[in-house]
Design an enzyme around this catalytic site. Structure first.
Site, PDB file in Angstrom:
ATOM      1  N   GLY A  17       0.431  -5.605   0.511  1.00  0.00           N
ATOM      2  CA  GLY A  17      -0.604  -5.720  -0.511  1.00  0.00           C
ATOM      3  C   GLY A  17      -0.091  -6.300  -1.808  1.00  0.00           C
ATOM      4  O   GLY A  17      -0.862  -6.888  -2.583  1.00  0.00           O
ATOM      5  N   ALA A  21       0.836  -1.200   0.000  1.00  0.00           N
ATOM      6  CA  ALA A  21       0.000   0.000   0.000  1.00  0.00           C
ATOM      7  C   ALA A  21       0.873   1.255   0.000  1.00  0.00           C
ATOM      8  O   ALA A  21       2.020   1.242   0.458  1.00  0.00           O
ATOM      9  CB  ALA A  21      -0.914   0.003   1.221  1.00  0.00           C
ATOM     10  N   GLU A  34      -0.355  -9.916  -1.282  1.00  0.00           N
ATOM     11  CA  GLU A  34      -1.780 -10.247  -1.278  1.00  0.00           C
ATOM     12  C   GLU A  34      -2.340 -10.265  -2.704  1.00  0.00           C
ATOM     13  O   GLU A  34      -3.196 -11.093  -3.037  1.00  0.00           O
ATOM     14  CB  GLU A  34      -2.549  -9.255  -0.408  1.00  0.00           C
ATOM     15  CG  GLU A  34      -2.262  -9.433   1.078  1.00  0.00           C
ATOM     16  CD  GLU A  34      -2.964  -8.409   1.942  1.00  0.00           C
ATOM     17  OE1 GLU A  34      -3.747  -8.808   2.822  1.00  0.00           O
ATOM     18  OE2 GLU A  34      -2.729  -7.197   1.733  1.00  0.00           O
TER      19      GLU A  34
END
Length: 306
Positions: free
Chosen positions: A157, A112, A160
Site C-alpha cells: 500500500g 497495510a 500504491e
C-alpha cells in the site's frame, strides 16, 4: 475538552465520584499530574499531519506520515487521517501543490497494517480495502499536483500511495515492491491498474506476479519515479519541483492536470476535445493577461488564480 473530562471522570475527579481520602497536598499533586497526562494524551499527534508552508513557499502543503512504531503501516486511524487531510487540501483554495512525505527515517510506508488485518473478518477486510482504494483515488483526483517523497521502503500500500501521486522522487536507498501475491492476495488499492499504466503491462505483471523488490535505480529506469537523488535528499528535490510549480499559473496547472488525466483514458479525438475544454477555462482569466504583461515588461508574473 470533552475527552479530558472523560479521562478525569474515570479517575473520580468528575462525574460525582469520590476519590479515596488523601492528604490535601498529595491530592492536589495527583490531580495536577492526571490533568497534565490527560492533556498529553489529547495532544498526541495522529499518524497523519498536514501543514502549510509559510512565505515564500505559501501555496505548498505537506502531508506527512508519522507512525514510527509501525513503519507507517496503514491502519484504520491512518486511513481516516489520510481521508481528512485530502478533504482539507481540496477545500483550501490557496493550495497549489502537495508533498506527500514521511517523518519516519528510512521508510516511506511499509504497506497495510497486517497485525490489525489479522483481527478483521472478510467483510471488514473488504470494507477497509475498498476505503483505501477510494482514498488513493481521491489523492489522484485532487485538482492540484501531488509529489511523493520516498526515502527507504515503499511496499504494498505504500507503493500504491506513491503511485496515486502525480510525481515521485526517491532517495538512492529507496526500495519498492508489491508483495501481495506472497500473502495469497493481490494489490487492492490501485496497484494492478496504476503500475501497468506507468511501466507497461508486461513489466507490471512480472513485478506483481513475483512480488519482488526493486531498487531506486530500476525504479528510475522503469519510470516509477521521476528522479532519484542521493539518500536523504529526496525532500529537497521535491521541494524544488514544488517551488517551480508554485510559481506557475494555478488555474493553468489544474487544467493541465485535468487535460492529461482525463485525456489519457479516452481516444485521441475525445482527448483533444478535453484539451479544448480545459484551454477554454484559462482563456478568459486575469492570470493569462498577467502572464502576457509580465513577458512584455520582462518581469516575473504575479498570479492570483483568477
Amino acid at each position: 475538552m470533552l475527552g479530558l473530562r472523560r479521562l478525569l471522570a474515570v479517575s473520580g475527579h468528575l462525574g460525582g465520584r469520590r476519590a479515596p481520602a488523601v492528604a490535601p497536598a498529595f491530592a492536589a499533586s495527583s490531580h495536577s499530574t492526571l490533568f497534565v497526562r490527560a492533556l498529553q494524551i489529547l495532544a498526541q499527534p495522529g499518524p497523519v499531519r498536514l501543514q502549510k508552508l509559510s512565505a515564500p513557499d505559501a501555496g505548498i502543503m505537506e502531508l506527512r506520515l508519522e507512525r514510527p512504531e509501525a513503519k507507517n503501516a496503514i491502519g484504520k486511524e491512518m486511513l481516516q487521517g489520510l481521508r481528512s487531510a485530502i478533504e482539507e487540501v481540496e477545500a483550501d483554495a490557496t493550495a497549489n501543490v502537495v508533498l506527500v512525505a514521511s517523518s519516519v527515517p528510512k521508510v516511506f510506508c511499509a504497506g497495510a497494517d497486517l497485525k490489525e488485518r489479522r483481527l478483521m473478518g472478510p467483510a471488514e477486510v473488504r470494507d477497509f480495502v475498498n476505503s483505501l482504494r477510494s482514498t488513493f483515488s481521491s489523492i489522484e483526483a485532487l485538482s492540484i499536483p501531488t509529489i511523493a517523497v520516498v526515502e527507504g521502503a515503499a511496499f504494498g500500500g505504500g507503493l500504491e500511495l506513491a503511485l496515486s501521486c502525480d510525481l515521485r522522487i526517491c532517495g538512492k536507498d529507496a526500495k519498492f515492491s508489491l508483495p501481495e501475491t506472497s500473502l495469497a492476495i493481490i494489490p487492492g488499492a490501485g496497484g494492478t491498474q496504476r503500475l501497468p499504466r506507468i511501466v507497461g503491462r508486461s513489466r507490471a505483471k512480472e513485478l506483481i506476479f513475483t512480488g519482488r523488490r526493486f531498487d531506486a535505480a530500476e525504479a528510475v529506469t522503469m519510470g516509477v519515479v521521476n528522479y532519484c537523488v542521493p539518500a536523504g535528499e529526496a525532500y529537497q528535490k521535491a521541494l524544488e519541483l514544488a517551488r517551480e510549480i508554485n510559481q506557475k499559473g494555478p488555474l493553468a496547472i489544474k487544467m493541465a492536470k485535468k487535460a492529461i488525466n482525463q485525456g489519457a483514458e479516452v481516444d485521441m479525438t475525445s482527448a483533444l476535445a478535453v484539451e479544448e475544454e480545459c484551454y477554454e477555462q484559462v482563456l478568459h482569466t486575469q492570470d493569462r493577461l498577467e502572464g502576457l504583461a509580465a513577458f512584455a515588461e520582462k518581469r516575473k508574473p504575479v498570479y492570483t488564480g483568477k
